[in-house]
Design an enzyme around this catalytic site. Structure first.
Site, PDB file in Angstrom:
ATOM      1  CB  ALA A  18       5.334 -31.726  41.128  1.00  0.00           C
ATOM      2  CD  GLN A  70       8.904 -27.756  47.807  1.00  0.00           C
ATOM      3  OE1 GLN A  70       8.678 -28.540  46.887  1.00  0.00           O
ATOM      4  NE2 GLN A  70      10.171 -27.722  47.672  1.00  0.00           N
ATOM      5  CB  CYS A 100       8.234 -24.564  42.229  1.00  0.00           C
ATOM      6  SG  CYS A 100       7.569 -25.648  40.409  1.00  0.00           S
ATOM      7  N   GLY A 224      17.498 -34.616  42.549  1.00  0.00           N
ATOM      8  CA  GLY A 224      16.519 -34.131  41.661  1.00  0.00           C
ATOM      9  C   GLY A 224      16.457 -35.020  40.714  1.00  0.00           C
TER      10      GLY A 224
END
Length: 322
Positions: A18, A70, A100, A224
């Site tokens: 995000a 996602q 998350c 990531g």
């Protein structure tokens, strides 16, 4: 690696993050070697789908490769609707977020909070898989906390209910991003299911990538935070996996070119005002090693004008080269 009908170019995947994996960053990582890039997490709450932020997150204009989106939420019906909405907007793979650890996500019992409730996990997966005719994938953590590492149980539920690829971050929700990722659970998951398993967590260099891939026997790697300010990590890992040799680090000129292109694309995508603000964190990541006292970043973060940001970066790299 194969996900449904899609054969990926290689087995390196950019993790959805995000506020990070927007279209400019996805396009850059794809060009620099990622086999699949996944968009930022989108809420299953239909009230936010028409917000500017959600529209930007769903923007895949001009992107190469498979479009993977996602979604996050805790209500099976809303998650199914979100999957349909995104497929109608061009998504070719729908990924369900159960990994998350953020408090604002978990307090809604979404993200990795769902790992506490395997029955709800199953209901959500069933609803999403039944709602769309594209592959559905899942991202999880190893469990809720170290006393409750139920990743193998969740993986079996995923496989039994139509999930076509499973990404596992090697930490529990309680671990957040602290300590070191553990790969024993990922290895156990790989041995327990036949669907593709993707290993994620602390993959920050080519050596670590090979070590994790060999130890877990996973089908692919998901990167990531290791790609933040280091988008060429994908070509470095790919080269090492294919040849056993470490690729030469990018020159100052190439880093300058990549960063300036990235910042310019951020400006164009978000507009000058918001683009300037979003560019700051990326510049901080790119220059973290070179600007350890944060002197340049303090100056850069005060700049409000898009062209001035680019001019200042050009002067910074001219001084480095000089």
């Amino acid at each position: 690696m194969q996900i449904g009908p899609y054969a990926l170019e290689n087995n390196l995947i950019l993790a959805p993050m995000a506020g990070v994996t927007d279209r400019p960053f996805r396009q850059l990582c794809k060009r620099l070697g990622a086999g699949l890039v996944v968009s930022e997490m989108l809420s299953s709450n239909p009230r936010v789908w028409n917000s500017d932020k959600s529209k930007q997150r769903m923007d895949h204009t001009g992107e190469d490769g498979v479009r993977a989106v996602q979604i996050a939420g805790a209500d099976p019906e809303l998650m199914a609707q979100a999957a349909q909405f995104n497929v109608n907007n061009g998504a070719q793979i729908v990924d369900i977020n159960m990994g998350c650890p953020a408090k604002k996500v978990n307090k809604k019992l979404a993200g990795s909070a769902l790992l506490q409730d395997p029955q709800l996990v199953e209901k959500i997966i069933r609803a999403v898989v039944a709602a769309v005719d594209v592959p559905v994938t899942l991202k999880i953590r190893t469990g809720w906390n170290v006393e409750n590492r139920n990743g193998v149980q969740i993986a079996k539920i995923a496989q039994d209910n139509g999930i076509q690829s499973l990404a596992v971050h090697g930490r529990t929700r309680a671990c957040m991003y602290k300590g070191d990722a553990e790969y024993d659970t990922i290895k156990a998951i790989k041995q327990a299911v036949s669907i593709p398993v993707v290993a994620n967590g602390d993959i920050t260099c080519a050596h670590k990538a090979k070590q994790v891939l060999e130890y877990t026997e996973a089908d692919a790697l998901m990167i990531g935070r290791g790609a933040q300010g280091h988008p060429w990590i994908f070509r470095e890992i790919l080269h090492y996996l294919q040849t056993g040799q470490i690729l030469t680090a990018p020159s100052i000129d190439e880093v300058s070119s990549i960063l300036l292109e990235h910042v310019a694309n951020v400006h164009q995508f978000y507009g000058d005002y918001l683009g300037c603000r979003i560019a700051r964190k990326h510049v901080g990541w790119y220059l973290a090693e070179k600007d350890q006292q944060r002197l340049f970043r303090a100056k850069f973060n005060a700049i409000e004008d898009a062209q001035e940001q680019l001019d200042t970066l050009n002067m910074y790299f001219d001084r480095l080269v000089g």
